[in-house]
Design a protein around this motif. Structure first.
Motif, short mmCIF file in Angstrom:
data_model
loop_
_atom_site.label_atom_id
_atom_site.label_comp_id
_atom_site.label_asym_id
_atom_site.label_seq_id
_atom_site.Cartn_x
_atom_site.Cartn_y
_atom_site.Cartn_z
N TYR A 223 1.34 -1.48 0.25
CA TYR A 223 0.54 -0.29 0.14
C TYR A 223 0.69 1.10 -0.39
O TYR A 223 2.20 1.17 0.91
CB TYR A 223 -0.51 -0.11 1.37
CG TYR A 223 -0.35 -0.56 3.14
CD1 TYR A 223 0.10 0.81 3.28
CD2 TYR A 223 -0.63 -1.29 3.00
CE1 TYR A 223 0.01 0.46 4.76
CE2 TYR A 223 -0.23 -2.19 4.12
CZ TYR A 223 0.29 -0.70 5.38
OH TYR A 223 0.91 -1.14 6.53
N VAL B 278 -3.87 4.16 -0.75
CA VAL B 278 -4.60 4.76 0.59
C VAL B 278 -4.58 6.31 -0.24
O VAL B 278 -4.08 6.97 0.18
CB VAL B 278 -3.60 4.64 2.18
CG1 VAL B 278 -4.47 5.51 3.46
CG2 VAL B 278 -3.19 3.25 1.56
N TYR C 100 -3.15 -1.30 -2.92
CA TYR C 100 -3.74 -0.37 -2.53
C TYR C 100 -3.15 0.78 -2.28
O TYR C 100 -2.40 0.74 -2.23
CB TYR C 100 -4.41 -0.37 -0.97
CG TYR C 100 -4.83 -1.88 -0.38
CD1 TYR C 100 -6.68 -2.51 -0.90
CD2 TYR C 100 -4.13 -2.78 -0.42
CE1 TYR C 100 -6.83 -2.80 0.13
CE2 TYR C 100 -5.18 -3.71 0.81
CZ TYR C 100 -6.44 -3.79 0.44
OH TYR C 100 -6.90 -5.07 0.49
N SER D 149 -9.01 3.60 1.45
CA SER D 149 -7.95 2.92 1.03
C SER D 149 -8.14 1.92 -0.57
O SER D 149 -9.72 1.12 -0.38
CB SER D 149 -7.31 2.28 1.81
OG SER D 149 -6.79 2.28 3.00
#
Length: 185
Positions: A124, A175, A173, A182
């Protein structure tokens, strides 16, 4: 941004089972420590959006990060070679394809965070693009534009981790801190 820097310095292992007030206290103490150690200025610390950080911490991905804090890797630099043709095949004219057929590109970057599990990886990347309520587009449309802007970057990060760790990416992801979401890529 200061918010992004705070997230990179935050010890997620101490955040479990905390309420919103306790989380804010921890975040403020962490930012004060960053000011005291001269990592950020007091003026920059005042710009930290604690609410967006708390929203992330309380999200499913934030809770996964807390649960596996010992497996989280932050700010990981990477480099790898890839055929130029592979990166540009959809963006160049056919007559130029032959010129790139032998070329290699060095891809280099820094991945914000990933969690290395035994079998796979969750990656992420924090983004601090601002929500613009006054813009002539919906919040959803703004999110879509931001995701499209960073999709290629996240795909490069995913490829780099797959190569480096010889593990597949379970999920990647983006964010969006200011949006409080997310987005799986």
């Amino acid at each position: 941004s200061a918010t992004h820097f705070l997230l990179q310095q935050l010890d997620f292992s101490i955040l479990g089972e905390k309420n919103q007030t306790q989380l804010k206290e921890i975040l403020i103490k962490t930012s004060q420590s960053l000011v005291e150690t001269k990592h950020i200025s007091k003026q920059l610390a005042e710009l930290i959006n604690y609410d967006s950080v708390i929203t992330f911490i309380q999200s499913e991905l934030g809770q996964l990060t807390i649960e596996h804090a010992d497996r989280v890797k932050k700010e990981q630099a990477f480099s790898y070679l890839t055929p130029a043709l592979k990166l540009f095949e959809n963006n160049i004219a056919a007559e130029n394809m032959k010129e790139l057929s032998e070329d290699q590109l060095l891809i280099h970057g820094v991945i914000d965070n990933f969690i290395e599990f035994d079998e796979d990886i969750v990656i992420y990347d924090y983004k601090t693009d601002r929500y613009k309520p006054y813009a002539n587009m919906t919040k959803e449309k703004q999110i879509e534009q931001i995701v499209n802007k960073y999709r290629f970057q996240i795909s490069l990060y995913s490829k780099a981790l797959t190569i480096a760790y010889n593990k597949p990416i379970r999920q990647a992801y983006i964010v969006l801190l200011d949006f409080g979401v997310s987005i799986p890529i």
